[in-house]
Scaffold this motif. Structure first.
Motif, PDB file in Angstrom:
ATOM      1  N   ASN A  66      81.392 112.710  85.922  1.00 23.40           N
ATOM      2  CA  ASN A  66      80.105 112.277  86.035  1.00 23.40           C
ATOM      3  C   ASN A  66      80.030 111.233  87.290  1.00 23.40           C
ATOM      4  N   ALA A 109      76.328 109.754  88.320  1.00 19.12           N
ATOM      5  CA  ALA A 109      75.905 108.876  87.293  1.00 19.12           C
ATOM      6  C   ALA A 109      76.879 107.509  87.290  1.00 19.12           C
ATOM      7  N   HIS A 130      71.010 106.591  76.915  1.00 17.20           N
ATOM      8  CA  HIS A 130      71.456 108.211  77.750  1.00 17.20           C
ATOM      9  C   HIS A 130      70.307 108.162  78.709  1.00 17.20           C
ATOM     10  N   SER A 135      84.003 109.419  72.257  1.00 15.29           N
ATOM     11  CA  SER A 135      84.313 108.372  73.052  1.00 15.29           C
ATOM     12  C   SER A 135      84.865 107.107  72.237  1.00 15.29           C
ATOM     13  N   ASN A 146      68.862 111.250  81.356  1.00 19.03           N
ATOM     14  CA  ASN A 146      68.993 112.494  81.969  1.00 19.03           C
ATOM     15  C   ASN A 146      67.961 112.826  83.050  1.00 19.03           C
ATOM     16  N   TYR A 200      75.565 103.683  87.384  1.00 22.20           N
ATOM     17  CA  TYR A 200      75.589 102.639  86.517  1.00 22.20           C
ATOM     18  C   TYR A 200      76.249 101.271  87.232  1.00 22.20           C
ATOM     19  N   SER A 239      78.408 105.781  77.263  1.00 25.07           N
ATOM     20  CA  SER A 239      79.319 106.632  77.234  1.00 25.07           C
ATOM     21  C   SER A 239      79.354 107.704  78.376  1.00 25.07           C
ATOM     22  N   THR A 240      80.277 108.017  79.007  1.00 25.82           N
ATOM     23  CA  THR A 240      80.093 109.196  79.867  1.00 25.82           C
ATOM     24  C   THR A 240      81.693 109.607  80.076  1.00 25.82           C
ATOM     25  N   THR A 241      82.047 110.391  81.435  1.00 19.02           N
ATOM     26  CA  THR A 241      83.482 110.923  81.523  1.00 19.02           C
ATOM     27  C   THR A 241      83.450 110.870  82.907  1.00 19.02           C
ATOM     28  N   HIS A 276      87.197 109.979  79.175  1.00 19.53           N
ATOM     29  CA  HIS A 276      86.125 109.278  78.731  1.00 19.53           C
ATOM     30  C   HIS A 276      85.881 107.734  79.005  1.00 19.53           C
TER      31      HIS A 276
END
Length: 211
Positions: free
Chosen positions: A171, A174, A131, A118, A133, A178, A166-168, A204
């Motif tokens: 998601n 999520a 992170h 990323s 979850n 954010y 970092s995410t994609t 990313h």
């Protein structure tokens, strides 16, 4: 549902590792691309429990002590990298010693991660990362926002200037969380990291929040 938040401890590795593994593929199980759950926990959770965890790390558990989710992060990039390197050595030794299930598949994914990592924001402006979850049964209850708010409040109280994650583009839920909490997209780049499992290129995203 009655939920309480508490700081994590090294003894929580197995429980947090289970959550990480069961949600490690865009909210689903990481078993699709990473065969060994113990190695997964070692690389993705262990550093935060052994020297790299920053202010605001929290576990969410129900009234029976069952872990429902967590928010983990570090406000010290140097300390985090040192702890991650230590976890990598432990994982490599376990792989050589025959303790890791299908080590070539696991380390093959890690090699892909190294190639298609990323993008990162400035560590001077955004030294912290996080992170978050949640198990599927704990979603849709507002718990994600509760965890994230508690984490951000602790970072602010500690004087941390900014946090990134970092995410994609996969998601969606999520990303909505954010953005509701004030994060903005700082960088984006196409990636083929997930192509063997998604069948396509994705994107990313690096998000950040100045505190």
């Amino acid at each position: 549902m009655t939920v309480r938040l508490r700081p994590p401890a090294p003894a929580d590795l197995a429980a947090l590792g289970r959550v990480a593994y069961e949600t490690g593929f865009f909210g689903g199980s990481a078993a699709r691309y990473f065969p060994d759950r113990r190695l997964f926990a070692l690389l993705w959770v262990w550093p935060y429990l052994h020297g790299a965890g920053g202010p605001g790390c929290r576990i969410a558990e129900d009234k029976h002590g069952q872990v429902l989710g967590y928010v983990l992060g570090s406000a010290d990039p140097v300390r985090y990298r040192a702890a991650l390197a230590q976890a990598g050595v432990l994982g490599l030794l376990a792989s050589v010693g025959g303790e890791v299930r299908r080590p070539l598949a696991c380390w093959g994914y890690l090699a892909r991660l190294g190639r298609w990592g990323s993008p990162h924001a400035s560590e001077e402006l955004y030294p912290a990362h996080l992170h978050i979850n949640l198990l599927p049964a704990a979603r849709g209850l507002g718990l994600g926002r509760t965890l994230l708010t508690a984490h951000l409040d602790a970072l602010r109280a500690a004087g941390v200037p900014g946090v990134q994650l970092s995410t994609t583009a996969e998601n969606g839920a999520a990303l909505r969380l954010y953005r509701r909490c004030g994060f903005e997209v700082l960088a984006r780049q196409p990636t083929d990291l997930w192509r063997p499992w998604l069948g396509r290129t994705t994107e990313h995203l690096t998000l950040g929040l100045r505190l």
